[in-house]
Enzyme design. Sequence first.
Site, PDB file in Angstrom:
ATOM      1  NE  ARG A 136      15.799  19.033  38.031  1.00 53.08           N
ATOM      2  CZ  ARG A 136      16.226  20.263  38.225  1.00 53.08           C
ATOM      3  NH1 ARG A 136      15.636  21.026  39.115  1.00 53.08           N
ATOM      4  NH2 ARG A 136      17.245  20.742  37.569  1.00 53.08           N
ATOM      5  CB  THR A 140       8.031  18.938  32.917  1.00 50.03           C
ATOM      6  OG1 THR A 140       8.610  17.739  33.472  1.00 50.03           O
ATOM      7  CG2 THR A 140       7.469  18.616  31.542  1.00 50.03           C
ATOM      8  CG  ASP A 232      23.425  16.695  37.079  1.00 53.45           C
ATOM      9  OD1 ASP A 232      23.626  15.737  37.866  1.00 53.45           O
ATOM     10  OD2 ASP A 232      22.450  16.734  36.320  1.00 53.45           O
ATOM     11  CG  ASP A 235      25.681  14.445  35.016  1.00 52.67           C
ATOM     12  OD1 ASP A 235      25.270  13.270  35.007  1.00 52.67           O
ATOM     13  OD2 ASP A 235      25.263  15.324  34.239  1.00 52.67           O
TER      14      ASP A 235
HETATM   15  C1  PRP Z   1      18.870  15.810  40.933  1.00 54.61           C
HETATM   16  C2  PRP Z   1      19.134  15.786  42.420  1.00 54.61           C
HETATM   17  C3  PRP Z   1      17.751  15.733  42.993  1.00 54.61           C
HETATM   18  C4  PRP Z   1      16.961  16.547  42.007  1.00 54.61           C
HETATM   19  C5  PRP Z   1      16.696  17.882  42.615  1.00 54.61           C
HETATM   20  O1  PRP Z   1      18.566  14.552  40.466  1.00 54.61           O
HETATM   21  O2  PRP Z   1      19.927  14.710  42.816  1.00 54.61           O
HETATM   22  O3  PRP Z   1      17.227  14.432  43.110  1.00 54.61           O
HETATM   23  O4  PRP Z   1      17.767  16.693  40.823  1.00 54.61           O
HETATM   24  O5  PRP Z   1      15.897  18.650  41.792  1.00 54.61           O
HETATM   25  P1  PRP Z   1      14.420  19.078  42.194  1.00 54.61           P
HETATM   26  O6  PRP Z   1      14.468  19.548  43.616  1.00 54.61           O
HETATM   27  O7  PRP Z   1      14.136  20.175  41.222  1.00 54.61           O
HETATM   28  O8  PRP Z   1      13.508  17.902  42.011  1.00 54.61           O
HETATM   29  P2  PRP Z   1      18.490  14.223  38.885  1.00 54.61           P
HETATM   30  O9  PRP Z   1      17.089  14.355  38.405  1.00 54.61           O
HETATM   31  O10 PRP Z   1      19.524  15.032  38.159  1.00 54.61           O
HETATM   32  O11 PRP Z   1      18.816  12.690  38.837  1.00 54.61           O
HETATM   33  P3  PRP Z   1      20.189  11.927  39.162  1.00 54.61           P
HETATM   34  O12 PRP Z   1      20.415  12.010  40.644  1.00 54.61           O
HETATM   35  O13 PRP Z   1      19.920  10.546  38.699  1.00 54.61           O
HETATM   36  O14 PRP Z   1      21.303  12.602  38.390  1.00 54.61           O
HETATM   37  N1  URA Z   2      19.860  18.899  40.471  1.00 51.37           N
HETATM   38  C1  URA Z   2      21.202  19.049  40.567  1.00 51.37           C
HETATM   39  O1  URA Z   2      21.946  18.061  40.548  1.00 51.37           O
HETATM   40  N2  URA Z   2      21.697  20.294  40.667  1.00 51.37           N
HETATM   41  C2  URA Z   2      20.924  21.382  40.700  1.00 51.37           C
HETATM   42  O2  URA Z   2      21.450  22.505  40.802  1.00 51.37           O
HETATM   43  C3  URA Z   2      19.529  21.209  40.588  1.00 51.37           C
HETATM   44  C4  URA Z   2      19.033  19.953  40.480  1.00 51.37           C
END
Ligand code: PRP
Ligand code: URA
Length: 241
Positions: A136, A140, A232, A235
């Site tokens: 994400r 944006t 997150d 993380d």
């Molecule tokens: C997080 C989570 C989802 C997304 C959700 O991923 O694991 O994939 O955000 O957010 P959304 O519904 O607003 O799209 P992230 O982008 O943090 O990537 P990661 O899993 O690599 O940490």
């Molecule tokens: N992605 C995450 O990992 N946590 C949130 O709360 C939203 C998006």
Amino acid sequence: WLATEFDGGRHVRRTQKICAYERSTNRAFMNDAGQVVVFDHPLVQHKLSIIRDKNTPVKTFRETVAEIASLMVYEITRDLPLKMIDVETPITRTKAYALAGKKLAIVPILRAGLGMMEGVLNLIPNAKVGHIGLYRNPETLQPVEYYCKLPGDIEERDIFLLDPMLATGGSSAEAISLIKKRGGKKISLVCLIAAPEGVSVVHEQHPDVNIFVASLDSHLNEHGYIVPGLGDAGDRIFGTR
Ligand code: PRP
Ligand code: URA
């Protein structure tokens, strides 16, 4: 209760109540496409509180995410077809049940979906696994694709799309579109925590997809994080920041 009635959070309480009430008839409830099912099982809810806690260490967090995913998929696969087979026990020959060989695929959204994958594969080790890489954009909040590799016969499979967090819904909706573009048809989205905003987005773009969650939380904050959420997920699973 159908997700088409879902209305930006106003029905969250009602959804949870009705899911609890419908527990005894969960099978019929989960069979129709386009529904939101909240798993209110005590074990799921207890474990969810563990991963919400900011003091939970990485090892416990990771293990608990996998455990919740197992418990959810145990319920979701309740309707898998069975066939009769011959078995010889130490006592006698008998007929017994075996899975009828329905083709399944698990697709974690990288990275955080990987945390759920192990728990699901423990239960259905013969499932094929695809991967979709999305992150994400922090400004944006739009999903950015960086990887997509799915089983070649994805169109024949029942697909479990895994992502712990359904926040704005952008990532899940995009992942579902990628799967559909490659022929995938029967998709279930399995998330640990969802925001009402994300449920609405996925349901509007993909009304045929069932959404399974352990909790429908309150709302998104100004940074697009789920409140109260767990922070997150990626993380916390991988110990990065
Ligand atoms: C997080 C989570 C989802 C997304 C959700 O991923 O694991 O994939 O955000 O957010 P959304 O519904 O607003 O799209 P992230 O982008 O943090 O990537 P990661 O899993 O690599 O940490
Ligand atoms: N992605 C995450 O990992 N946590 C949130 O709360 C939203 C998006």
